[in-house]
Design an enzyme around this catalytic site. Structure first.
Site, PDB file in Angstrom:
ATOM      1  N   THR B  44      38.274  37.458   6.014  1.00 10.08           N
ATOM      2  CA  THR B  44      38.764  38.843   6.301  1.00 10.08           C
ATOM      3  C   THR B  44      38.014  39.928   5.640  1.00 10.08           C
ATOM      4  O   THR B  44      37.193  39.236   4.683  1.00 10.08           O
ATOM      5  CB  THR B  44      40.222  38.950   5.860  1.00 10.08           C
ATOM      6  OG1 THR B  44      40.208  38.711   4.573  1.00 10.08           O
ATOM      7  CG2 THR B  44      41.483  38.072   6.418  1.00 10.08           C
ATOM      8  N   ASP B  45      37.935  41.075   5.784  1.00  6.83           N
ATOM      9  CA  ASP B  45      37.253  41.913   4.952  1.00  6.83           C
ATOM     10  C   ASP B  45      37.938  43.082   4.682  1.00  6.83           C
ATOM     11  O   ASP B  45      39.240  43.127   4.727  1.00  6.83           O
ATOM     12  CB  ASP B  45      36.017  42.528   6.026  1.00  6.83           C
ATOM     13  CG  ASP B  45      36.413  43.353   6.930  1.00  6.83           C
ATOM     14  OD1 ASP B  45      37.570  43.964   7.084  1.00  6.83           O
ATOM     15  OD2 ASP B  45      35.777  43.523   7.987  1.00  6.83           O
TER      16      ASP B  45
END
Lengths: 158, 158, 158, 158
Positions: B44-45
């Site tokens: 994820t970011d």
């Protein structure tokens, strides 16, 4: 942070809705900006070359530096509630990149509409072409809804 | 491991040599194989979604499993000196992926020539379309020179 | 490239064979070298901070630049058949790193033996401590066997 | 999402505040849980082995699956506003991991205090030891402040 419908409004309701229109030039002088980076060892794979997925963070880093160069740092845009969702990515790998090489990522803003814009990229090492790429972005607000592009960004388009 | 001219022989000598021909179907039943994986937190970011670069290892993992399913494990192919260089990648992000989601990566071999083949992908979560993609590959030997595709691979093409 | 027994000869045959001896100083002036880098968006995670795994490539990039600074570029060492296997890693995360921050990676060579050496790291942003780390490395030849460290590297140790 | 002071309250105000206390056993039967995963090609590096930074997402994936196994999925914990900051990481690389290998990540909760807990890991391939690791975590709320550990987690500690 974004609703599940985040990208939906960008869709056209058809199976084929590729927006890619740019044909990245192989001539560095066709690009108004270039960002320089060096290949990390962690970015190589067991073929001895840079893994193909690792090019996308290179493009992103170059976009961030270009926005800063234009006086519109991405962190400020994000703080204002505007974000740039990545809608499409295309990369053409022409020659591999290797550990420790110094890469020039040339880029320019291409076709723009009210809510999307495209960027073209040329990656070179010592003036030798290694890859080209195109990314398509949509402007979204903090709720993930498409919003109009800032005027300064629209003005960069062709 | 590979000479600097590794990809050169795939080039056509023109600026425009995009080979992408596939239009990935949004219907899972159009794909002969699906690989299941779960999104890692590390993928994820700061937007709270899977970073767009992280889709490419998903496609690769699905290719590897498909080859194993076909009785041609990638490690054996590499041991025989045949490798599959990635020549082009196209991804269309339709709905974001999130941490812990279980993703089905549907794939099929598409257009094939003597030395290249294309694969089409559909990524779904609970039957909901999240992304489509196309990759173009070239068969190369240990010296990085293009070689003919194995017959079994050619037979999978449309 | 390396045999399956690659790391074996570094082992001591006991359960407890941690070699970490360094206690990284929090004072930047205790380090002879610093490498500067900027956090990429792709390195953040859904907590909005840099993912803890992403610090290791930062340390590696700093090592590579330090070797270059010392006149011993890593690519030359690898070309000569000497490689530096990572045997142990320890990181202490004190304050998170965020997208676009400019990080100083201070480093120094610490304890060295005939076949291993340790490096200590201090990561700061605007002189504020963010993390400390220690890595332990072993020199190996192309066959993956431990070899004596180059004299210049041994001389850097404390 | 987290204030800049996120980790501060875990600090002891001294230079030396390593909390690592566990000595990971090399015997798989000492661990109550094991998670299985397969090495991706994207995780290898130019040495032909898995890059040392790639072990940390393996440990994280195993933690996530262990929490799910215990009936406390991480996504639920995060939805309730509890997060597990990584405070320290230690990895000892004993034998390299390679593309396509199937890895067993054995893990157990070790020493726990009111606000931190430690986990020990053993990575094996076909019962062969490849690596051991320890991670130290702190429980934080949505504002990034340390909070007491859930009772069920405390009960897992030694």
């Amino acid at each position: 942070m974004f609703s599940a419908s985040r990208y939906r409004d960008f869709d056209r309701g058809t199976v084929r809705c590729v927006r890619l229109e740019l044909d990245p030039s192989l001539n560095p002088t066709d690009y108004p900006y270039a960002h320089t980076l060096r290949v990390r060892f962690a970015e190589t794979d067991a073929m001895g070359i840079v893994h193909h997925s690792r090019y996308l963070p290179y493009l992103e880093e170059a976009r961030v530096e270009y926005l800063r160069h234009l006086g519109h740092p991405y962190v400020e845009l994000r703080a204002e509630g505007v974000d740039y969702a990545v809608l499409e990515v295309f990369v053409q790998y022409r020659q591999p990149l290797r550990f420790d090489e110094v890469v020039q990522v040339h880029l320019r803003v291409g076709a723009a509409t009210r809510a999307t814009f495209q960027m073209a990229y040329l990656l070179t090492v010592d003036s030798q072409v290694r890859a080209t790429a195109v990314t398509v972005h949509g402007c979204v607000n903090a709720a993930g809804r498409p919003v109009r592009m800032p005027a300064w960004l629209l003005a960069l388009g062709e």
